[in-house]
Motif scaffolding. Structure first.
Motif, PDB file in Angstrom:
ATOM      1  N   GLN A  72     -15.396  -1.803   1.792  1.00 47.05           N
ATOM      2  CA  GLN A  72     -14.771  -1.356   0.391  1.00 47.05           C
ATOM      3  C   GLN A  72     -13.562  -2.197   0.174  1.00 47.05           C
ATOM      4  O   GLN A  72     -12.619  -2.019   0.386  1.00 47.05           O
ATOM      5  CB  GLN A  72     -14.237   0.166   0.698  1.00 47.05           C
ATOM      6  N   LYS A  98      -5.802  -1.861   3.140  1.00 49.52           N
ATOM      7  CA  LYS A  98      -6.152  -0.854   4.222  1.00 49.52           C
ATOM      8  C   LYS A  98      -5.238  -0.055   4.308  1.00 49.52           C
ATOM      9  O   LYS A  98      -4.071  -0.229   4.480  1.00 49.52           O
ATOM     10  CB  LYS A  98      -6.332  -1.749   5.571  1.00 49.52           C
ATOM     11  N   GLN A  99      -5.606   1.301   4.278  1.00 42.62           N
ATOM     12  CA  GLN A  99      -4.817   2.380   4.502  1.00 42.62           C
ATOM     13  C   GLN A  99      -4.835   3.234   5.562  1.00 42.62           C
ATOM     14  O   GLN A  99      -3.794   3.585   6.263  1.00 42.62           O
ATOM     15  CB  GLN A  99      -5.062   3.472   3.328  1.00 42.62           C
ATOM     16  N   GLU A 103      -7.508   4.109   9.416  1.00 39.84           N
ATOM     17  CA  GLU A 103      -8.843   3.854  10.195  1.00 39.84           C
ATOM     18  C   GLU A 103     -10.261   4.493   9.377  1.00 39.84           C
ATOM     19  O   GLU A 103     -10.100   5.421   8.774  1.00 39.84           O
ATOM     20  CB  GLU A 103      -8.768   4.646  11.377  1.00 39.84           C
ATOM     21  N   ASP A 122     -11.448   3.379   6.440  1.00 34.83           N
ATOM     22  CA  ASP A 122     -11.654   3.130   4.982  1.00 34.83           C
ATOM     23  C   ASP A 122     -12.339   2.025   4.554  1.00 34.83           C
ATOM     24  O   ASP A 122     -12.619   1.932   3.445  1.00 34.83           O
ATOM     25  CB  ASP A 122     -10.149   3.224   4.328  1.00 34.83           C
ATOM     26  N   LYS A 170     -11.483  -1.135   4.490  1.00 33.17           N
ATOM     27  CA  LYS A 170     -10.599  -2.008   3.554  1.00 33.17           C
ATOM     28  C   LYS A 170     -10.143  -2.924   4.503  1.00 33.17           C
ATOM     29  O   LYS A 170     -10.048  -2.838   5.676  1.00 33.17           O
ATOM     30  CB  LYS A 170      -9.593  -1.290   2.780  1.00 33.17           C
ATOM     31  N   ALA A 190       0.134   5.276   7.304  1.00 32.91           N
ATOM     32  CA  ALA A 190      -1.212   6.192   7.800  1.00 32.91           C
ATOM     33  C   ALA A 190      -0.692   7.342   8.551  1.00 32.91           C
ATOM     34  O   ALA A 190      -1.120   8.315   8.048  1.00 32.91           O
ATOM     35  CB  ALA A 190      -1.928   5.265   8.817  1.00 32.91           C
TER      36      ALA A 190
END
Length: 180
Positions: A74, A79-80, A82, A84, A86, A120
């Motif tokens: 994605q 990355k936001q 775990e 995801d 990204k 997060a």
């Protein structure tokens, strides 16, 4: 058609649950890595431009090497949390090397930062981790066969022979700037 969709879903699930930096290669698996030596100018910075799918190794302002990269499955956005899919965005540092990676060789990125973790946790999720620059290994070969460019769980993937160069050229502490 249904078989193709099932195969792609199975590939996606397999790639999603596989950690980027982990584990030993299995017996009978891919060719073992070559450990190259490097005596050129020091790599002082790594820059990844996600939108261009390019990674640059620099010494000062001189580009030493350029690589085409694959990203998380994605790839848009930072990355936001775990899982995801990204690839992170921001400034990080090279912090470890794994010569026994399931992805040929891997070079660790010190994600998550304190800010990544706080972001997060503020929404009740874990930030994830184990972000690496790595080769293709078996999963990447399968992704290539299925014409999937962005296939990792958030790592930065290059060809196996390229990660051998990177493994030799880069040292712990080198900053890596990952741009959108």
């Amino acid at each position: 058609m249904i078989r193709t969709v099932r195969a792609l879903l199975a590939l996606g699930l397999l790639l999603f649950v596989t950690a980027c930096g982990g584990g030993d290669s299995l017996p009978g698996g891919p060719t073992p890595p070559r450990f190259l030596s490097y005596d050129g100018p020091p790599v002082t910075q790594i820059v990844v431009n996600k939108s261009d799918r390019k990674m640059f190794l620099l010494s000062g302002t001189t580009i030493l090497k350029t690589y085409k990269v694959g990203l998380g499955n994605q790839p848009l956005g930072p990355k936001q949390f775990e899982g995801d899919g990204k690839t992170p965005e921001g400034i990080y540092f090279i912090d470890r090397f794994n010569p026994r990676s399931a992805y040929h060789l891997s070079v660790g990125v010190n994600y998550p930062s304190v800010q990544d973790t706080a972001r997060a946790l503020s929404v009740g999720l874990r930030p994830g981790g184990d972000i690496f620059i790595h080769g293709r290994g078996r999963d990447g070969a399968l992704a290539r066969a299925n014409k999937v460019d962005d296939w990792t769980a958030g790592c930065i993937a290059v060809e196996d022979h390229e990660v051998e160069e990177i493994f030799a050229m880069v040292k712990t502490g080198v900053p890596i700037v990952i741009n959108p």
